[in-house]
Motif scaffolding. Structure first.
Motif, PDB file in Angstrom:
ATOM      1  N   ILE A  91      29.466  45.350  43.120  1.00 55.17           N
ATOM      2  CA  ILE A  91      30.898  45.465  42.805  1.00 55.17           C
ATOM      3  C   ILE A  91      31.358  46.918  42.768  1.00 55.17           C
ATOM      4  O   ILE A  91      32.419  47.266  43.315  1.00 55.17           O
ATOM      5  CB  ILE A  91      31.197  44.782  41.455  1.00 55.17           C
ATOM      6  N   GLU A  92      30.574  47.786  42.122  1.00 54.90           N
ATOM      7  CA  GLU A  92      31.002  49.167  41.918  1.00 54.90           C
ATOM      8  C   GLU A  92      31.252  49.924  43.233  1.00 54.90           C
ATOM      9  O   GLU A  92      32.274  50.615  43.366  1.00 54.90           O
ATOM     10  CB  GLU A  92      29.991  49.903  41.044  1.00 54.90           C
ATOM     11  N   PRO A  93      30.369  49.796  44.251  1.00 54.55           N
ATOM     12  CA  PRO A  93      30.685  50.475  45.521  1.00 54.55           C
ATOM     13  C   PRO A  93      31.946  49.930  46.184  1.00 54.55           C
ATOM     14  O   PRO A  93      32.705  50.691  46.792  1.00 54.55           O
ATOM     15  CB  PRO A  93      29.439  50.181  46.382  1.00 54.55           C
ATOM     16  N   ALA A  94      32.184  48.609  46.054  1.00 56.79           N
ATOM     17  CA  ALA A  94      33.397  48.028  46.640  1.00 56.79           C
ATOM     18  C   ALA A  94      34.642  48.583  45.958  1.00 56.79           C
ATOM     19  O   ALA A  94      35.641  48.901  46.621  1.00 56.79           O
ATOM     20  CB  ALA A  94      33.349  46.505  46.520  1.00 56.79           C
ATOM     21  N   LEU A  95      34.593  48.711  44.645  1.00 53.62           N
ATOM     22  CA  LEU A  95      35.718  49.297  43.918  1.00 53.62           C
ATOM     23  C   LEU A  95      35.913  50.765  44.319  1.00 53.62           C
ATOM     24  O   LEU A  95      37.052  51.242  44.425  1.00 53.62           O
ATOM     25  CB  LEU A  95      35.477  49.184  42.408  1.00 53.62           C
ATOM     26  N   TYR A  96      34.814  51.466  44.535  1.00 55.22           N
ATOM     27  CA  TYR A  96      34.893  52.875  44.948  1.00 55.22           C
ATOM     28  C   TYR A  96      35.554  52.981  46.324  1.00 55.22           C
ATOM     29  O   TYR A  96      36.374  53.875  46.569  1.00 55.22           O
ATOM     30  CB  TYR A  96      33.490  53.478  44.984  1.00 55.22           C
ATOM     31  N   ASP A 139      35.514  51.111  60.677  1.00 56.70           N
ATOM     32  CA  ASP A 139      35.990  51.390  59.329  1.00 56.70           C
ATOM     33  C   ASP A 139      35.215  50.501  58.363  1.00 56.70           C
ATOM     34  O   ASP A 139      34.613  49.509  58.758  1.00 56.70           O
ATOM     35  CB  ASP A 139      37.486  51.087  59.253  1.00 56.70           C
ATOM     36  N   LYS A 140      35.205  50.874  57.088  1.00 57.50           N
ATOM     37  CA  LYS A 140      34.559  50.048  56.078  1.00 57.50           C
ATOM     38  C   LYS A 140      35.595  49.104  55.460  1.00 57.50           C
ATOM     39  O   LYS A 140      36.709  49.518  55.138  1.00 57.50           O
ATOM     40  CB  LYS A 140      33.940  50.911  54.974  1.00 57.50           C
ATOM     41  N   ALA A 141      35.193  47.833  55.300  1.00 62.81           N
ATOM     42  CA  ALA A 141      36.106  46.842  54.735  1.00 62.81           C
ATOM     43  C   ALA A 141      35.356  45.976  53.728  1.00 62.81           C
ATOM     44  O   ALA A 141      34.117  45.944  53.692  1.00 62.81           O
ATOM     45  CB  ALA A 141      36.694  45.968  55.841  1.00 62.81           C
ATOM     46  N   ILE A 142      36.129  45.293  52.902  1.00 61.87           N
ATOM     47  CA  ILE A 142      35.565  44.461  51.841  1.00 61.87           C
ATOM     48  C   ILE A 142      35.736  42.988  52.191  1.00 61.87           C
ATOM     49  O   ILE A 142      36.846  42.560  52.563  1.00 61.87           O
ATOM     50  CB  ILE A 142      36.245  44.757  50.489  1.00 61.87           C
ATOM     51  N   ASN A 143      34.659  42.234  52.077  1.00 60.63           N
ATOM     52  CA  ASN A 143      34.730  40.778  52.216  1.00 60.63           C
ATOM     53  C   ASN A 143      35.277  40.230  50.900  1.00 60.63           C
ATOM     54  O   ASN A 143      34.560  40.156  49.901  1.00 60.63           O
ATOM     55  CB  ASN A 143      33.340  40.212  52.508  1.00 60.63           C
ATOM     56  N   ASP A 144      36.558  39.861  50.903  1.00 61.55           N
ATOM     57  CA  ASP A 144      37.232  39.473  49.660  1.00 61.55           C
ATOM     58  C   ASP A 144      36.581  38.264  48.995  1.00 61.55           C
ATOM     59  O   ASP A 144      36.456  38.214  47.769  1.00 61.55           O
ATOM     60  CB  ASP A 144      38.707  39.165  49.928  1.00 61.55           C
ATOM     61  N   LYS A 149      33.442  36.409  44.409  1.00 61.01           N
ATOM     62  CA  LYS A 149      32.282  35.619  43.978  1.00 61.01           C
ATOM     63  C   LYS A 149      31.367  36.462  43.093  1.00 61.01           C
ATOM     64  O   LYS A 149      30.846  35.980  42.073  1.00 61.01           O
ATOM     65  CB  LYS A 149      31.507  35.110  45.187  1.00 61.01           C
ATOM     66  N   GLU A 150      31.153  37.718  43.452  1.00 62.40           N
ATOM     67  CA  GLU A 150      30.326  38.607  42.635  1.00 62.40           C
ATOM     68  C   GLU A 150      30.956  38.817  41.258  1.00 62.40           C
ATOM     69  O   GLU A 150      30.267  38.816  40.238  1.00 62.40           O
ATOM     70  CB  GLU A 150      30.135  39.955  43.330  1.00 62.40           C
TER      71      GLU A 150
END
Length: 262
Positions: A81-86, A119-124, A129-130
């Protein structure tokens, strides 16, 4: 199996794939053993066994998740979670610089339109789920035996049994039966204390006879240690074979077993 809703063999081993459209209506199924961490999938798998009537009983055996393991799962969620938030806050360049060598199941590479590169993207879906899993783990880890208590509630059961406790009790009973009526000197006492492995709240192993006897009583083990300081002293100068008694004048314990009537 699809047609008869039964299977002919004594055992069926399967992945969670079995929960897709399979119904089992068979009173001969007496045990279900599940090693699945995701509770929703676990419930789906258990539901493959359809209960026919009130006489249709089944024993469900589920792998427990200890609070220690739950805390590890919470930390694992944070690592995702933390890297995705970053990434959300600082963008791709800063993310790559900070987390270049760290894999993440939430963040993926997304091609950039009309440009060479990505580019970097987030799998919502995986991201939420995490977050959901972390909140769930924190909730059930807030009480002792939280996971099994949660499963007990989900399955609408009043009680459950920890098999490890049952096996441990069987092992200690087998051992105790071998030393009934024997003189237990210092070394034998140490072995008994180690086998029982009774510890206080600070983790210190208990060696006192009274505490051991209380342990037997609380765990419905029909044993008792006799440690009479006046009576339990070996006065034999020689053993039955004529040799000198190496334990002469030493104190000992005697383990007795009570009769149990149902």
């Amino acid at each position: 199996m699809l047609i008869d809703e039964k299977f002919g063999e004594q055992f069926v081993f399967s992945t969670s794939t079995l929960d897709n459209g399979i119904n089992l209506r068979d009173k001969q199924i007496k045990y279900i053993v599940a090693d699945i961490m995701d509770v929703d999938i676990l419930i789906q798998c258990l539901g493959r066994k359809r209960i026919i009537d009130k006489s249709d009983k089944v024993t469900v055996i589920i792998k427990n998740i200890s609070n220690k393991m739950l805390n590890k799962l919470i930390r694992d969620c944070d690592k995702q979670i933390e890297p995705a938030l970053y990434l959300q806050e600082h963008g791709t360049s800063s993310y790559v610089e900070k987390y270049r060598k760290q894999s993440n199941r939430i963040v993926y590479d997304r091609p950039v339109n009309n440009e060479v590169g990505y580019d970097k993207a987030i799998n919502d879906l995986m991201f939420f789920k995490e977050i959901y899993d972390k909140q769930f783990f924190e909730q059930i880890a807030s009480e002792e035996n939280g996971y099994m208590n949660y499963i007990k509630t989900k399955l609408q059961q009043d009680t459950y049994i920890i098999l490890d406790d049952t096996y441990d009790k069987a092992d200690i009973t087998d051992y105790l039966d071998t030393i009934i009526g024997k003189r237990l000197y210092k070394e034998e006492q140490a072995e008994l204390i180690k086998k029982v492995n009774l510890r206080d709240g600070r983790g210190r192993r208990q060696k006192d006879v009274e505490q051991l006897n209380i342990y037997f009583q609380k765990n419905s083990l029909p044993y008792n240690i006799n440690n009479d300081s006046k009576m339990n002293k070996d006065r034999r100068r020689r053993l039955d074979n004529g040799n000198a008694n190496p334990n002469y004048n030493k104190r000992y314990w005697i383990l007795a077993k009570h009769m149990v009537f149902d």
